[in-house]
Design a protein around this motif. Structure first.
Motif, PDB file in Angstrom:
ATOM      1  N   GLU A   5       0.763  -1.132  -0.159  1.00 19.07           N
ATOM      2  CA  GLU A   5       0.070  -0.015  -0.136  1.00 19.07           C
ATOM      3  C   GLU A   5       1.065   1.201  -0.131  1.00 19.07           C
ATOM      4  OE1 GLU A   5      -3.209   0.491  -0.256  1.00 19.07           O
ATOM      5  OE2 GLU A   5      -4.070  -1.451   0.211  1.00 19.07           O
ATOM      6  N   LEU A   6       0.398   2.268  -0.636  1.00 22.71           N
ATOM      7  CA  LEU A   6       1.184   3.690  -0.740  1.00 22.71           C
ATOM      8  C   LEU A   6       0.555   4.277   0.481  1.00 22.71           C
ATOM      9  CD1 LEU A   6       1.869   4.395  -4.320  1.00 22.71           C
ATOM     10  CD2 LEU A   6       3.630   3.360  -2.443  1.00 22.71           C
ATOM     11  N   PHE A   7       0.674   4.233   1.598  1.00 22.18           N
ATOM     12  CA  PHE A   7      -0.028   5.121   2.565  1.00 22.18           C
ATOM     13  C   PHE A   7      -0.386   6.527   2.484  1.00 22.18           C
ATOM     14  CE2 PHE A   7       1.794   1.100   4.719  1.00 22.18           C
ATOM     15  CZ  PHE A   7       0.597   0.568   5.017  1.00 22.18           C
ATOM     16  N   GLY A   8      -1.402   7.029   2.613  1.00 21.16           N
ATOM     17  CA  GLY A   8      -1.658   8.520   2.322  1.00 21.16           C
ATOM     18  C   GLY A   8      -1.867   8.970   0.899  1.00 21.16           C
ATOM     19  N   CYS A   9      -1.814   7.865   0.011  1.00 18.54           N
ATOM     20  CA  CYS A   9      -2.552   8.077  -1.265  1.00 18.54           C
ATOM     21  C   CYS A   9      -3.616   7.252  -1.517  1.00 18.54           C
ATOM     22  CB  CYS A   9      -1.154   7.649  -2.408  1.00 18.54           C
ATOM     23  SG  CYS A   9       0.352   8.600  -2.162  1.00 18.54           S
ATOM     24  N   PRO A  10      -4.605   8.047  -1.924  1.00 18.59           N
ATOM     25  CA  PRO A  10      -6.051   7.419  -2.395  1.00 18.59           C
ATOM     26  C   PRO A  10      -5.821   6.619  -3.589  1.00 18.59           C
ATOM     27  CG  PRO A  10      -6.095   9.738  -2.702  1.00 18.59           C
ATOM     28  CD  PRO A  10      -4.551   9.583  -2.043  1.00 18.59           C
ATOM     29  N   SER A  11      -6.433   5.379  -3.453  1.00 20.00           N
ATOM     30  CA  SER A  11      -6.426   4.452  -4.771  1.00 20.00           C
ATOM     31  C   SER A  11      -7.648   4.455  -5.459  1.00 20.00           C
ATOM     32  CB  SER A  11      -5.857   3.067  -4.393  1.00 20.00           C
ATOM     33  OG  SER A  11      -4.834   2.893  -3.771  1.00 20.00           O
ATOM     34  N   GLU A  12      -7.800   4.502  -6.717  1.00 21.61           N
ATOM     35  CA  GLU A  12      -8.848   4.196  -7.229  1.00 21.61           C
ATOM     36  C   GLU A  12      -9.791   2.974  -6.939  1.00 21.61           C
ATOM     37  OE1 GLU A  12      -8.677   4.430 -11.277  1.00 21.61           O
ATOM     38  OE2 GLU A  12      -6.933   6.109 -11.622  1.00 21.61           O
ATOM     39  N   ALA A  13     -11.098   3.178  -6.949  1.00 16.72           N
ATOM     40  CA  ALA A  13     -11.875   2.277  -6.591  1.00 16.72           C
ATOM     41  C   ALA A  13     -11.842   1.252  -7.327  1.00 16.72           C
ATOM     42  CB  ALA A  13     -13.382   2.706  -6.391  1.00 16.72           C
ATOM     43  N   ASN A  62     -14.844  -6.414  -3.594  1.00 16.52           N
ATOM     44  CA  ASN A  62     -15.531  -7.591  -3.297  1.00 16.52           C
ATOM     45  C   ASN A  62     -14.800  -8.632  -2.514  1.00 16.52           C
ATOM     46  OD1 ASN A  62     -17.836  -6.448  -4.917  1.00 16.52           O
ATOM     47  ND2 ASN A  62     -17.313  -7.166  -6.752  1.00 16.52           N
ATOM     48  N   LEU A  63     -13.498  -8.744  -2.864  1.00 19.01           N
ATOM     49  CA  LEU A  63     -12.681  -9.680  -2.323  1.00 19.01           C
ATOM     50  C   LEU A  63     -12.443  -9.411  -0.842  1.00 19.01           C
ATOM     51  CD1 LEU A  63     -10.703 -12.026  -2.299  1.00 19.01           C
ATOM     52  CD2 LEU A  63      -8.838 -10.474  -2.957  1.00 19.01           C
ATOM     53  N   GLN A  64     -12.552  -8.105  -0.624  1.00 16.71           N
ATOM     54  CA  GLN A  64     -12.261  -7.686   0.944  1.00 16.71           C
ATOM     55  C   GLN A  64     -13.475  -8.003   1.837  1.00 16.71           C
ATOM     56  OE1 GLN A  64      -9.588  -6.932   2.532  1.00 16.71           O
ATOM     57  NE2 GLN A  64      -8.429  -7.003   0.476  1.00 16.71           N
ATOM     58  N   LYS A  65     -14.951  -7.749   0.986  1.00 22.86           N
ATOM     59  CA  LYS A  65     -16.175  -7.883   1.776  1.00 22.86           C
ATOM     60  C   LYS A  65     -16.158  -9.363   1.762  1.00 22.86           C
ATOM     61  CE  LYS A  65     -20.969  -7.107   0.793  1.00 22.86           C
ATOM     62  NZ  LYS A  65     -21.390  -8.388   1.116  1.00 22.86           N
ATOM     63  N   GLN A  66     -15.721 -10.283   0.923  1.00 27.81           N
ATOM     64  CA  GLN A  66     -15.828 -11.799   1.070  1.00 27.81           C
ATOM     65  C   GLN A  66     -15.006 -12.333   2.358  1.00 27.81           C
ATOM     66  OE1 GLN A  66     -14.878 -12.729  -3.058  1.00 27.81           O
ATOM     67  NE2 GLN A  66     -17.064 -13.184  -3.480  1.00 27.81           N
ATOM     68  N   LEU A  67     -13.754 -11.634   2.384  1.00 25.69           N
ATOM     69  CA  LEU A  67     -12.771 -12.006   3.434  1.00 25.69           C
ATOM     70  C   LEU A  67     -13.330 -11.644   4.875  1.00 25.69           C
ATOM     71  CD1 LEU A  67      -9.461 -11.461   1.597  1.00 25.69           C
ATOM     72  CD2 LEU A  67     -10.525 -13.687   2.172  1.00 25.69           C
ATOM     73  N   GLU A  88      -8.372 -20.056   1.176  1.00 24.17           N
ATOM     74  CA  GLU A  88      -7.933 -20.091  -0.033  1.00 24.17           C
ATOM     75  C   GLU A  88      -8.948 -19.996  -1.060  1.00 24.17           C
ATOM     76  OE1 GLU A  88      -5.530 -21.014  -2.969  1.00 24.17           O
ATOM     77  OE2 GLU A  88      -4.928 -20.731  -0.861  1.00 24.17           O
ATOM     78  N   ARG A  89     -10.260 -20.356  -0.884  1.00 17.71           N
ATOM     79  CA  ARG A  89     -11.118 -20.096  -2.361  1.00 17.71           C
ATOM     80  C   ARG A  89     -11.146 -18.964  -2.797  1.00 17.71           C
ATOM     81  NH1 ARG A  89     -17.303 -21.738  -1.476  1.00 17.71           N
ATOM     82  NH2 ARG A  89     -18.306 -21.571  -3.549  1.00 17.71           N
ATOM     83  N   PHE A  90     -10.981 -17.695  -1.684  1.00 12.12           N
ATOM     84  CA  PHE A  90     -11.025 -16.446  -2.353  1.00 12.12           C
ATOM     85  C   PHE A  90      -9.633 -15.732  -2.721  1.00 12.12           C
ATOM     86  CE2 PHE A  90     -14.643 -16.750   0.605  1.00 12.12           C
ATOM     87  CZ  PHE A  90     -15.793 -16.945  -0.216  1.00 12.12           C
ATOM     88  N   THR A  91      -8.605 -16.542  -2.570  1.00 15.43           N
ATOM     89  CA  THR A  91      -7.184 -16.137  -2.674  1.00 15.43           C
ATOM     90  C   THR A  91      -7.073 -15.774  -4.421  1.00 15.43           C
ATOM     91  OG1 THR A  91      -6.113 -17.078  -0.827  1.00 15.43           O
ATOM     92  CG2 THR A  91      -4.770 -16.574  -2.767  1.00 15.43           C
ATOM     93  N   VAL A  92      -6.813 -14.573  -4.583  1.00 16.17           N
ATOM     94  CA  VAL A  92      -6.235 -14.166  -5.943  1.00 16.17           C
ATOM     95  C   VAL A  92      -4.691 -14.488  -6.408  1.00 16.17           C
ATOM     96  CG1 VAL A  92      -6.332 -12.389  -7.930  1.00 16.17           C
ATOM     97  CG2 VAL A  92      -8.017 -12.692  -5.903  1.00 16.17           C
ATOM     98  N   HIS A  93      -4.413 -15.429  -7.144  1.00 15.34           N
ATOM     99  CA  HIS A  93      -3.060 -15.740  -7.354  1.00 15.34           C
ATOM    100  C   HIS A  93      -2.847 -15.133  -8.528  1.00 15.34           C
ATOM    101  CE1 HIS A  93      -2.644 -19.446  -4.476  1.00 15.34           C
ATOM    102  NE2 HIS A  93      -3.971 -19.435  -4.433  1.00 15.34           N
ATOM    103  N   ARG A  94      -1.567 -14.473  -8.492  1.00 14.58           N
ATOM    104  CA  ARG A  94      -0.894 -13.947  -9.713  1.00 14.58           C
ATOM    105  C   ARG A  94      -0.754 -15.137 -10.879  1.00 14.58           C
ATOM    106  NH1 ARG A  94       4.813 -12.696  -9.637  1.00 14.58           N
ATOM    107  NH2 ARG A  94       4.667 -13.497  -7.618  1.00 14.58           N
ATOM    108  N   THR A  95      -1.005 -14.700 -12.059  1.00 19.71           N
ATOM    109  CA  THR A  95      -1.204 -15.769 -13.036  1.00 19.71           C
ATOM    110  C   THR A  95      -0.700 -14.985 -14.360  1.00 19.71           C
ATOM    111  OG1 THR A  95      -3.203 -16.472 -12.137  1.00 19.71           O
ATOM    112  CG2 THR A  95      -2.634 -17.220 -14.325  1.00 19.71           C
TER     113      THR A  95
END
Length: 740
Positions: A399-407, A413-418, A433-440
């Protein structure tokens, strides 16, 4: 201390006045308006001024531009003379980063202008660097095409992300292959404060394809010429990078140089560090004309708004057309000017760019030899590159603390599920693990596939980890059709796999194998995610869902294609079963026919698969009937049935909740059954499981009671989900489970 800094400044100024060998150069380009302020048509198809299509107005515009270009050329010649005099005076043993300014508008005789453009070298401790705002977005443009360049982009991006402290916006000019690969990669990488936009490189080919070209980067290297036209009109400035660049510092330092642009400065460039453009490498060596050694485009700073105002499109086209009158091809036409660019190719003067490791900012592997170039410090550079090559990309999700990220909808959705998961649940890690997004990274190696004319083609689908790599060559020898493989690897293992594959004649001779890297994350082997990745990226109408430990019988590929027609798979819901056998011998004389296989079964050399530990898994195949069968026959689903099947590509995906060992295939076959697939056993097909050491996951299943409890819980939840989705049709699975 202040006195020391002043002394250093005087010394630096004196050194720069003696050493005029330029390492960092600013070029001023005239931005005055052309006649009538109208764009000039300079299409290569209209390059002859006497064409009847030319109006009197367009002819005047062209003549005006030609006059301006002749003035520019006169100024270039003046600067060449100055460079040659300066290089004659400069001691050859001195090193360092020196810069100059050059104004096409004001000429080169003004020494005040020359001094005004000098930028402090990398090792200066006293010069104040322009400040980049904390949350200012840095824009980076990269031209990328094909499978190999896509891999290079990943290493470049890693080196940028490692040092960066600002939001980044990548503008990728990519062909369809690179866009598919990199779009999936960035989507699954989910790096905060990073935005990626794609621009179709194939649509830009016509803009530069008229320029003959022999450079190893091909036509794509020339696309940098049309960035003012390609990138968004509201984008004012951009850093342009080659794919073979490695950053050794924060890219914000390079972005800060834009604040030093003055007046009509529009390009930031570094002089070529080889003698290519001097034209003295061999007899009859005729490179394209350049200013001195020319400039390298591995790294470019572009002020796009000013370039557009000065009608850059028309200027470069006119220059290229004129030079082509006396040149056969561009050869290194894309290797024009650039900035912060230590060029590592044979016979360069790159050592003059740095005195110490701390001086290094950007390393450019601008030779077809790449890591095999000759350089005094090549081992250091190579190790730096390999560090990022094998660096765990998951660690760059900072994370870049202090810098707002685009929605980001996917991220939200991932954060909500977790957040809905109970961290005190003993099966929390399984559920997470079902919700983990693996870099592909799709298509890690070159892939080619030509569709079969009869639409019966079948792709073998499998997944593997590093410990099963030795199976690849054997499978390729047994199956000549297309293959889609998902490999679960770390970044370092992915490079080991690359070296293994490139060193294998068998694998390198096969271009119809798609290798998709799913990068490691978490404590479980995501077996069903891997299967889904491999399934999703097939190019055929049908797929053979196999496992990497199995060798298909010789000729199975052609047999399955005939069976597809015989059983009308195109118009019916069928799953063709390939009977599975196994051997306990590491060295096996593979049976070349069904008769030979039956003989080996009778002798005890082969067995039906898992008959001694998990009979229910394949018992419904009815091996007794298969022994004498000559035509396909139907079998019914039974509890825990998990055969290997051939299905249409539109079949359901595997359920991701099942990870590691247990129920991963059983659940999939159950879903095929509830969707009313017919299970048809093929009478003359077979596959043989080869022995190997137990996997880490099966060891955990056998030794960890909690693992088994969680698997049972997941099974029950899956069956409940089936009942909700399919209603009455799914009740039999609950009954079968209770009776088993």
């Amino acid at each position: 201390m202040l006195g020391i800094c002043r002394g250093r400044r005087k010394f630096l100024a004196a050194s720069l006045s003696l050493l005029c060998i330029p390492a960092i150069t600013w070029i001023y380009l005239f931005s005055g308006s052309f006649e009538d302020g109208k764009p000039v048509s300079l299409s290569p198809l209209e390059s002859q001024a006497h064409s009847p299509r030319y109006t009197a107005s367009s002819q005047r515009e062209r003549e005006s531009l030609e006059v301006r270009m002749r003035e520019v050329e006169e100024e270039n010649r003046a600067l060449r003379r100055q460079l040659s005099l300066a290089q004659g005076r400069a001691p050859s043993h001195r090193r360092g980063n020196h810069s100059k300014t050059y104004s096409m508008e004001e000429g080169t005789g003004d020494s005040e202008n020359l001094r005004a453009g000098i930028v402090a070298g990398n090792s200066s401790e006293c010069g104040q660097q322009p400040v980049v705002e904390k949350c200012e977005t840095i824009h980076v443009a990269i031209v990328c095409a094909g499978y190999n360049a896509s891999r290079d982009v990943v290493t470049l991006v890693k080196s940028v992300l490692f040092h960066r402290r600002n939001p980044l916006h990548f503008h990728l000019i990519a062909d369809s292959i690179a866009e598919q690969i990199l779009a999936t990669l960035f989507q699954t990488w989910m790096v905060p404060a990073v935005r990626v936009d794609f621009y179709n490189a194939d649509e830009l080919k016509s803009e530069v394809s008229w320029i003959p070209n022999k450079h190893y980067s091909g036509i794509y290297g020339l696309m940098k010429l049309v960035l003012t036209k390609t990138l968004p009109a509201n984008l004012e400035r951009v850093i342009v990078l080659d794919t073979d660049i490695t950053f050794a510092t924060d890219i914000a330092e390079l972005w800060a140089v834009f604040h030093k642009f003055k007046g009509q400065q529009v390009l930031g460039l570094v002089e070529n560090q080889s003698d290519w453009y001097l034209g003295n490498l061999w007899k009859n060596h005729r490179p394209w004309p350049a200013l001195g050694r020319g400039y390298n485009t591995g790294v470019i700073l572009l002020l796009l708004d000013k370039l557009r105002k000065m009608k850059w499109e028309q200027m470069w086209r006119l220059t290229a057309e004129r030079e082509l009158m006396g040149m056969l091809s561009t050869s290194l036409a894309d290797q024009l000017p650039c900035f912060w660019n230590v060029q590592l190719s044979d016979h360069t003067r790159s050592e003059q760019c740095y005195r110490d490791v701390s001086d290094l900012k950007v390393i450019h592997w601008n030779s077809p030899k790449k890591l095999r170039v000759k350089n005094k410090h090549v081992e250091f550079f190579r190790n730096l590159y390999l560090t990022f090559l094998e660096y765990d990309g998951n660690l760059l999700r900072r994370e870049l603390f202090g810098c707002p990220s685009e929605a980001d909808v996917n991220s939200e959705n991932l954060q909500k599920q977790l957040s809905e998961l109970d961290e005190d649940d003993l099966c929390y890690e399984f559920r997470r693990e079902r919700f983990t997004v693996h870099r592909t990274h799709l298509y890690f190696l070159h892939y080619e596939y030509e569709p079969a004319a009869d639409s019966t083609d079948v792709t073998l689908v499998a997944q593997l980890s590093m410990d099963r790599l030795q199976m690849l060559e054997a499978i390729c020898k047994h199956w000549e059709g297309p293959i889609s493989l998902a490999l679960y690897l770390s970044d370092a293992e992915a490079q080991q796999f690359l070296r293994y594959a490139q060193g294998s004649e068998v694998l390198m001779s096969r271009h119809n194998v798609g290798y998709h890297i799913v990068y490691k994350e978490g404590q479980f082997y995501p077996v069903n995610l891997l299967r889904n990745v491999a399934m999703k990226h097939i190019s055929t109408p049908y797929m053979f869902l196999s496992d990497i430990d199995f060798l298909p019988m010789y000729g199975l590929y052609e047999y399955l294609r005939k069976s597809v027609i015989q059983l009308d798979l195109a118009n019916t819901k069928k799953a063709m079963i390939v009977p599975a056998f196994e051997t306990l011998r590491y060295r096996l004389s593979f049976p070349k026919s069904k008769a030979e296989l039956l003989s080996m079964l009778d002798m005890g050399t082969l067995f039906t698969f898992r008959y001694h530990v998990w009979t229910k898994g394949h018992a419904p195949t009815n091996f007794a009937k298969w022994r004498t069968a000559t035509t396909p026959y139907r079998v019914e689903w039974e509890a825990d049935f998990e055969p290997y099947v051939v299905v249409r590509r539109d079949c359901p995906e595997y359920d991701r909740r099942f990870v590691g060992f247990g129920w991963n295939k059983v659940a999939h076959i159950m879903e095929l059954d509830v969707q009313e697939y017919e299970f048809i056993v093929l009478p003359n097909a077979y596959m043989i499981h080869m022995p190997h050491a137990p996997s880490f996951d099966i060891t955990k299943f056998r030794s960890n009671k909690q693992y088994r409890i969680c698997l049972k819980t997941l099974k029950e939840e899956f069956q409940q989900d089936m009942s909700r989705r399919y209603g009455f049709a799914a009740l039999k699975y609950l009954t079968a489970e209770n009776n088993s």
